[in-house]
Design an enzyme around this catalytic site. Structure first.
Site, PDB file in Angstrom:
ATOM      1  N   ARG A 244      43.934  35.313  39.106  1.00  0.00           N
ATOM      2  CA  ARG A 244      42.611  35.721  38.586  1.00  0.00           C
ATOM      3  C   ARG A 244      42.411  35.137  37.193  1.00  0.00           C
ATOM      4  O   ARG A 244      41.295  34.872  36.772  1.00  0.00           O
ATOM      5  CB  ARG A 244      42.525  37.246  38.484  1.00  0.00           C
ATOM      6  CG  ARG A 244      42.665  37.971  39.802  1.00  0.00           C
ATOM      7  CD  ARG A 244      42.427  39.434  39.625  1.00  0.00           C
ATOM      8  NE  ARG A 244      41.178  39.654  38.901  1.00  0.00           N
ATOM      9  CZ  ARG A 244      40.714  40.858  38.586  1.00  0.00           C
ATOM     10  NH1 ARG A 244      41.411  41.924  38.911  1.00  0.00           N
ATOM     11  NH2 ARG A 244      39.584  41.010  37.943  1.00  0.00           N
TER      12      ARG A 244
ATOM     13  N   ARG B 257      38.784  52.523  32.857  1.00  0.00           N
ATOM     14  CA  ARG B 257      37.757  51.504  32.559  1.00  0.00           C
ATOM     15  C   ARG B 257      36.326  52.055  32.698  1.00  0.00           C
ATOM     16  O   ARG B 257      35.531  51.566  33.484  1.00  0.00           O
ATOM     17  CB  ARG B 257      37.928  50.271  33.449  1.00  0.00           C
ATOM     18  CG  ARG B 257      39.321  49.729  33.638  1.00  0.00           C
ATOM     19  CD  ARG B 257      39.916  48.909  32.529  1.00  0.00           C
ATOM     20  NE  ARG B 257      39.216  47.742  32.109  1.00  0.00           N
ATOM     21  CZ  ARG B 257      39.468  46.490  32.526  1.00  0.00           C
ATOM     22  NH1 ARG B 257      40.341  46.293  33.456  1.00  0.00           N
ATOM     23  NH2 ARG B 257      38.793  45.455  32.044  1.00  0.00           N
TER      24      ARG B 257
HETATM   25  C1  EPZ Z   1      37.468  42.999  28.374  1.00  0.00           C
HETATM   26  O1  EPZ Z   1      37.457  44.108  29.250  1.00  0.00           O
HETATM   27  C2  EPZ Z   1      38.378  41.973  29.033  1.00  0.00           C
HETATM   28  N1  EPZ Z   1      37.833  41.602  30.339  1.00  0.00           N
HETATM   29  C3  EPZ Z   1      39.782  42.551  29.196  1.00  0.00           C
HETATM   30  O2  EPZ Z   1      40.600  41.515  29.720  1.00  0.00           O
HETATM   31  C4  EPZ Z   1      40.310  42.954  27.818  1.00  0.00           C
HETATM   32  O3  EPZ Z   1      41.584  43.574  27.974  1.00  0.00           O
HETATM   33  C5  EPZ Z   1      39.344  43.946  27.170  1.00  0.00           C
HETATM   34  O4  EPZ Z   1      38.024  43.354  27.089  1.00  0.00           O
HETATM   35  C6  EPZ Z   1      39.779  44.333  25.762  1.00  0.00           C
HETATM   36  O5  EPZ Z   1      39.909  43.190  24.967  1.00  0.00           O
HETATM   37  C7  EPZ Z   1      36.755  40.785  30.404  1.00  0.00           C
HETATM   38  O6  EPZ Z   1      36.214  40.357  29.402  1.00  0.00           O
HETATM   39  C8  EPZ Z   1      36.286  40.422  31.783  1.00  0.00           C
HETATM   40  P1  EPZ Z   1      36.550  47.178  26.851  1.00  0.00           P
HETATM   41  P2  EPZ Z   1      36.400  45.328  29.024  1.00  0.00           P
HETATM   42  O7  EPZ Z   1      35.262  47.684  27.388  1.00  0.00           O
HETATM   43  O8  EPZ Z   1      35.130  44.804  28.509  1.00  0.00           O
HETATM   44  C9  EPZ Z   1      37.469  51.771  26.719  1.00  0.00           C
HETATM   45  C10 EPZ Z   1      42.272  40.562  31.084  1.00  0.00           C
HETATM   46  O9  EPZ Z   1      43.479  40.796  31.253  1.00  0.00           O
HETATM   47  N2  EPZ Z   1      36.048  51.966  27.042  1.00  0.00           N
HETATM   48  O10 EPZ Z   1      36.610  46.575  25.496  1.00  0.00           O
HETATM   49  O11 EPZ Z   1      36.400  46.155  30.253  1.00  0.00           O
HETATM   50  C11 EPZ Z   1      38.225  51.247  27.932  1.00  0.00           C
HETATM   51  O12 EPZ Z   1      38.611  52.305  28.779  1.00  0.00           O
HETATM   52  C12 EPZ Z   1      41.283  41.710  30.981  1.00  0.00           C
HETATM   53  O13 EPZ Z   1      41.766  39.409  30.947  1.00  0.00           O
HETATM   54  C13 EPZ Z   1      35.524  53.265  26.995  1.00  0.00           C
HETATM   55  O14 EPZ Z   1      36.253  54.213  26.671  1.00  0.00           O
HETATM   56  O15 EPZ Z   1      37.172  46.106  27.857  1.00  0.00           O
HETATM   57  C14 EPZ Z   1      39.422  50.574  27.326  1.00  0.00           C
HETATM   58  O16 EPZ Z   1      40.410  51.552  27.078  1.00  0.00           O
HETATM   59  C15 EPZ Z   1      41.943  43.055  31.153  1.00  0.00           C
HETATM   60  N3  EPZ Z   1      34.225  53.452  27.319  1.00  0.00           N
HETATM   61  C16 EPZ Z   1      38.881  50.055  25.983  1.00  0.00           C
HETATM   62  O17 EPZ Z   1      37.648  50.749  25.744  1.00  0.00           O
HETATM   63  C17 EPZ Z   1      33.396  52.420  27.683  1.00  0.00           C
HETATM   64  O18 EPZ Z   1      32.203  52.655  27.962  1.00  0.00           O
HETATM   65  C18 EPZ Z   1      38.591  48.565  26.000  1.00  0.00           C
HETATM   66  O19 EPZ Z   1      37.630  48.343  27.002  1.00  0.00           O
HETATM   67  C19 EPZ Z   1      33.940  51.112  27.727  1.00  0.00           C
HETATM   68  C20 EPZ Z   1      35.266  50.908  27.406  1.00  0.00           C
END
Ligand code: EPZ
Length: 430
Positions: free
Chosen positions: A411, A133
């Protein structure tokens, strides 16, 4: 929620006892969206006026965000599903590690704090059960908007140079359509000087909900929900009254509950287009789906195996991968389930195997051979959505299952056992 306690020498872990061979009937009600409410609460930092949010779900993550905002000096009143927030007299710009580590959504505060006060000190949220993350895209966007960012001792210290301490508009192209990074940059840009744009933006409905709130507060955001978002910076935002959209992931979880128990159910309220990819897969695997405004009627037939690959919105959501795998474990035939968003979101495979599921895991691809009936077992949900998947599998299994991991479950699901019990399930919480 204590994860475990010792009573008379034995370790007690809160759990659910789920009666299997269950069939459901009637209606399941969907609460407000957790992943929208959390970021809308953070957006309250952008104004000193009062923000009133309706349809806020009762979840431990919401309590966590409330605590985070109170630490910053924000006035908060939370009654049932309504939150009144006023970020007047913000005196703090630093968040404690112990709060941020348990609620990574608290990192959403960095954008609004920078935009409003010109500084922020937020510990890196770190990884969690499902992956590393990283927040590199969030930081890249804030730097593009003119923020100075320093990393030391696990803390991100951000500041805006110059006497006016105002960010300046910029054009940001994301390496990946990160939901959190899109939301962070959006909230920083609305008060920046001049025009900003975000390309390769996340298109999730939660982004649209945030943009709708910001525009009601007086911001000038266009294109949210698409791959390119444009923002004209303004100097001030005002308070407003806003209703959080229904939770598409809870709704999808309930649709899968109907499918795995082969039950005819009504699920509402739902915004159907938020679940297009999921509805398509449910139809493909044998469910009759009827959409009537904000209600979905699901009538499962014989369930057969279908393949899914998780994608950014509007693709199949990663948050429903585990629940859908539980369904495929009981389907007729084979399904191939590939997780493309997170590097470690297959913990539920081992738990489903303990219930008799026939699954071969190769990296982030699971080949599932459906079985006629799962068998009840003591199982554990290692993250929020795996815990939900364990409940769904237990509803359909032979016997009574014990499901642990309620600290994760609570949560993201508000009294899930109460909602399922009023539709005919028999679930006890200990
Ligand atoms: C949001 O998380 C949600 N959480 C997650 O829900 C959801 O799974 C996710 O979006 C994807 O839809 C909230 O909104 C609080 P991302 P977020 O940044 O924003 C990679 C649940 O179960 N990434 O879109 O953290 C990351 O590692 C939760 O309700 C980078 O590589 O998700 C991941 O593999 C879990 N670099 C992918 O992108 C970055 O700088 C998606 O992450 C940021 C992210």
């Amino acid at each position: 929620m204590p994860i475990a306690a010792t009573i008379s020498g034995k370790t007690f872990t809160p759990h659910l006892e789920v009666q299997g061979n269950c069939s459901l009937s009637g209606e399941l009600k969907v609460s407000g969206a957790k992943n929208s409410a959390l970021v809308l609460m953070a957006a309250s930092l952008l104004t000193e006026d009062e923000l009133i949010l309706e349809n806020v779900p009762n979840l431990t993550d919401i309590e966590g965000m409330r605590e985070i905002l109170s630490t910053l000096g924000v006035k908060i009143k939370h009654e049932k599903n309504r939150i009144q927030i006023q970020a007047i007299g913000l005196h703090h710009v630093a968040l404690p590690y112990e709060l941020v580590h348990v609620l990574r959504a608290s990192f959403f505060c960095i954008g609004p704090l920078l935009a409003r006060l010109g500084q922020a000190k937020i510990p890196l949220p770190g990884g969690c059960e499902i992956g590393a993350r990283p927040v590199t895209e969030h930081i890249k966007g804030l730097k593009a908007l003119g923020a100075f960012i320093n990393f030391e001792h696990g803390v991100v210290t951000a500041s805006v140079p110059g006497t006016r301490k105002r960010l300046r508009g910029a054009h940001v192209v994301l390496d990946c359509p990160s939901v959190g990074a899109t939301e962070t940059i959006l909230m920083a840009a609305v008060l920046a000087e001049g025009r900003s744009s975000i390309e390769n933006a996340a298109q999730e409905p939660e982004i649209q909900d945030l943009a709708n709130l910001l525009n009601r507060m007086g911001a000038k955001v266009s294109g949210a929900g698409g791959p390119k978002i444009t923002i004209e910076g303004v100097t001030k935002l005002r308070g407003c009254h806003y209703t959080v959209m229904p939770d598409r992931i809870e709704a999808g979880t309930f649709l899968i509950a109907a499918a795995i128990t082969r039950s005819f159910l009504h699920i509402s309220p739902i915004i159907p287009e938020h679940l297009s990819a999921v509805l398509q897969k449910l139809r493909d695997c044998g469910c009759n789906i009827l959409i009537n405004k904000d209600t979905i009627e699901i009538n499962p037939g014989e369930i057969k195996g279908v393949d899914i690959t998780t994608q950014p919105y509007p693709g199949f959501p990663t948050d429903l991968q585990a629940p859908f795998m539980a369904l495929m474990a009981t389907a007729k035939g084979t399904s191939v389930i590939t997780e493309k968003i997170y590097e470690n979101r297959m913990q539920h495979v081992a738990e489903l195997q303990r219930m008799g599921a026939s699954i071969r895991l190769q990296g982030n691809t699971a080949v599932v051979e459906g079985v006629a009936r799962l068998s009840a077992a003591p199982v554990h949900g290692g993250d929020l959505r795996s815990a939900a998947a364990m409940i769904l599998a237990s509803l359909s299994a032979n016997g009574i299952s014990k499901v642990e991991g309620l600290n994760h479950l609570d949560r993201g699901y508000s009294s899930i056992e109460k909602k399922l019990n009023q539709a005919g399930a028999n679930i006890l919480r200990y």
